[in-house]
Write an enzyme that holds these catalytic residues in place. Structure first.
Site, PDB file in Angstrom:
ATOM      1  N   ARG A  36      23.045  10.603 -21.015  1.00 55.99           N
ATOM      2  CA  ARG A  36      24.437  10.222 -20.780  1.00 55.99           C
ATOM      3  C   ARG A  36      25.321  11.378 -21.216  1.00 55.99           C
ATOM      4  NH1 ARG A  36      27.839   8.055 -17.385  1.00 55.99           N
ATOM      5  NH2 ARG A  36      29.283   6.480 -18.218  1.00 55.99           N
ATOM      6  N   THR A  59      31.575  12.370 -15.806  1.00 51.20           N
ATOM      7  CA  THR A  59      30.407  11.844 -16.506  1.00 51.20           C
ATOM      8  C   THR A  59      29.111  12.165 -15.765  1.00 51.20           C
ATOM      9  OG1 THR A  59      30.679   9.756 -15.334  1.00 51.20           O
ATOM     10  CG2 THR A  59      31.690   9.929 -17.515  1.00 51.20           C
ATOM     11  N   SER A  95      25.014  13.883 -13.266  1.00 53.11           N
ATOM     12  CA  SER A  95      26.121  14.014 -12.311  1.00 53.11           C
ATOM     13  C   SER A  95      27.247  14.929 -12.774  1.00 53.11           C
ATOM     14  CB  SER A  95      26.694  12.634 -11.987  1.00 53.11           C
ATOM     15  OG  SER A  95      25.791  11.878 -11.212  1.00 53.11           O
ATOM     16  N   THR A 115      24.893  10.407 -15.676  1.00 52.92           N
ATOM     17  CA  THR A 115      23.880   9.482 -16.188  1.00 52.92           C
ATOM     18  C   THR A 115      22.534   9.836 -15.587  1.00 52.92           C
ATOM     19  OG1 THR A 115      25.516   7.707 -16.334  1.00 52.92           O
ATOM     20  CG2 THR A 115      23.201   7.060 -16.419  1.00 52.92           C
ATOM     21  N   SER A 166      31.498   9.521  -8.598  1.00 48.07           N
ATOM     22  CA  SER A 166      30.133  10.016  -8.776  1.00 48.07           C
ATOM     23  C   SER A 166      29.245   9.586  -7.611  1.00 48.07           C
ATOM     24  CB  SER A 166      29.540   9.540 -10.111  1.00 48.07           C
ATOM     25  OG  SER A 166      28.595  10.465 -10.595  1.00 48.07           O
ATOM     26  N   ASN A 178      26.777   9.530  -4.834  1.00 48.57           N
ATOM     27  CA  ASN A 178      25.615  10.377  -4.559  1.00 48.57           C
ATOM     28  C   ASN A 178      25.502  10.772  -3.094  1.00 48.57           C
ATOM     29  OD1 ASN A 178      24.683  10.505  -7.214  1.00 48.57           O
ATOM     30  ND2 ASN A 178      23.546   8.596  -7.017  1.00 48.57           N
TER      31      ASN A 178
END
Length: 287
Positions: A238, A230, A64, A232, A125, A127
């Site tokens: 990560r 961030t 992401s 994942t 984040s 989606n």
């Protein structure tokens, strides 16, 4: 005599800097051994010049983290007048995919604005919001085209969420390198890629990111200004990218890790540990 003295001082400073960079590398290699991980790091200054790095040219799945440059592309479209931040983007239940908190919340109204979707993509984040933006810009290929436009010849987006987070070993799709992404961050935030208003907004979003309290910023001193995004992935990915301001100096940073044997919490701790290694380097070299 003064010239010789100056040369000696310069030599001592260079030797100390080289020693700190060696410690940086050694500490990261130790983490890799202890956690059965691969760690990619790139730190650059506002001009994109390398400050330090490890596995800088190795490809990692973006996960992401690409949502930050996606938001930058959206702001570029707004800056150029080809998009409006308040334009409503209509969607239905088919836009709800795994981890779409804001998209689910706005579903009853049937739309999100461009800026609402971009903020949700960066700070949550989300989606669904990410895929909504990809739909509007022309899909993953348009994202890759934007990378090329701002000088990133490496990063590529091939799929939308959640498929792009598969992180299949050896798959080049949806990957980047730490140095490519760190320089992309620097270009967006410090290189004039956006207007000052758009740059300020995206910086504020990164500072207010709600998914990164346990990653890089957990390893940085509390008095540093930190903004990050961030990522994942499957198979132990990560990541964390963004910027930090330390001792009146600005830096862009990209950290990509793969640690399939660790739990989700342990992967966060790994990225935080990388932040501690970065902190030690920056504080030592900024004296």
């Amino acid at each position: 005599m003064r010239f010789i003295h100056a040369l000696l001082l310069a030599g001592i400073a260079h030797s100390a800097y080289a020693s700190e960079k060696l410690t940086f590398k050694t500490d990261l290699e130790k983490l890799e051994r202890e956690k059965a991980a691969q760690i990619g790091v790139a730190i650059v200054d506002p001009q994109g010049e390398i400050v330090a790095g490890h596995r800088m040219a190795q490809r990692f799945a973006m996960c992401s983290t690409f949502k930050f440059p996606l938001a930058a592309l959206v702001f570029e479209r707004i800056d150029s007048g080809t998009e409006r931040g308040d334009r409503k983007l209509s969607y239905g239940p088919d836009m709800i995919v795994e981890w779409s908190p804001a998209t689910e919340r706005f579903l009853a109204s049937g739309h999100m604005t461009v800026l609402e979707a971009a903020q949700a993509a960066v700070q949550l984040s989300d989606n669904g919001a990410t895929n909504l933006l990809l739909r509007e810009i022309g899909g993953p290929a348009a994202m890759t085209q934007y990378f090329r436009k701002i000088g990133d010849s490496v990063s590529r987006l091939d799929r939308k969420e959640p498929e792009m987070s598969d992180n299949t070993p050896g798959d080049l799709r949806d990957t980047t390198t730490p140095i490519a992404m760190a320089r992309t961050v620097a270009k967006v935030l410090y290189g004039g890629a956006l207007t000052s208003t758009s740059t300020h907004t995206i910086e504020r979003w990164l500072i207010g990111n709600q998914t990164g309290d346990a990653t890089l910023r957990a390893g940085f001193p509390k008095d540093w200004v930190v903004g990050e995004k961030t990522g994942t992935c499957a198979n132990g990915g990560r990541n964390d990218i963004g910027f930090f301001k330390a001792q009146e100096r600005d830096y862009a940073v990209a950290v990509y890790t793969t640690a399939p044997k660790l739990s989700a919490v342990e992967r966060d701790e790994l990225v935080a540990s990388v932040g501690q290694v970065i902190t030690q380097l920056i504080l030592s070299t900024d004296k």
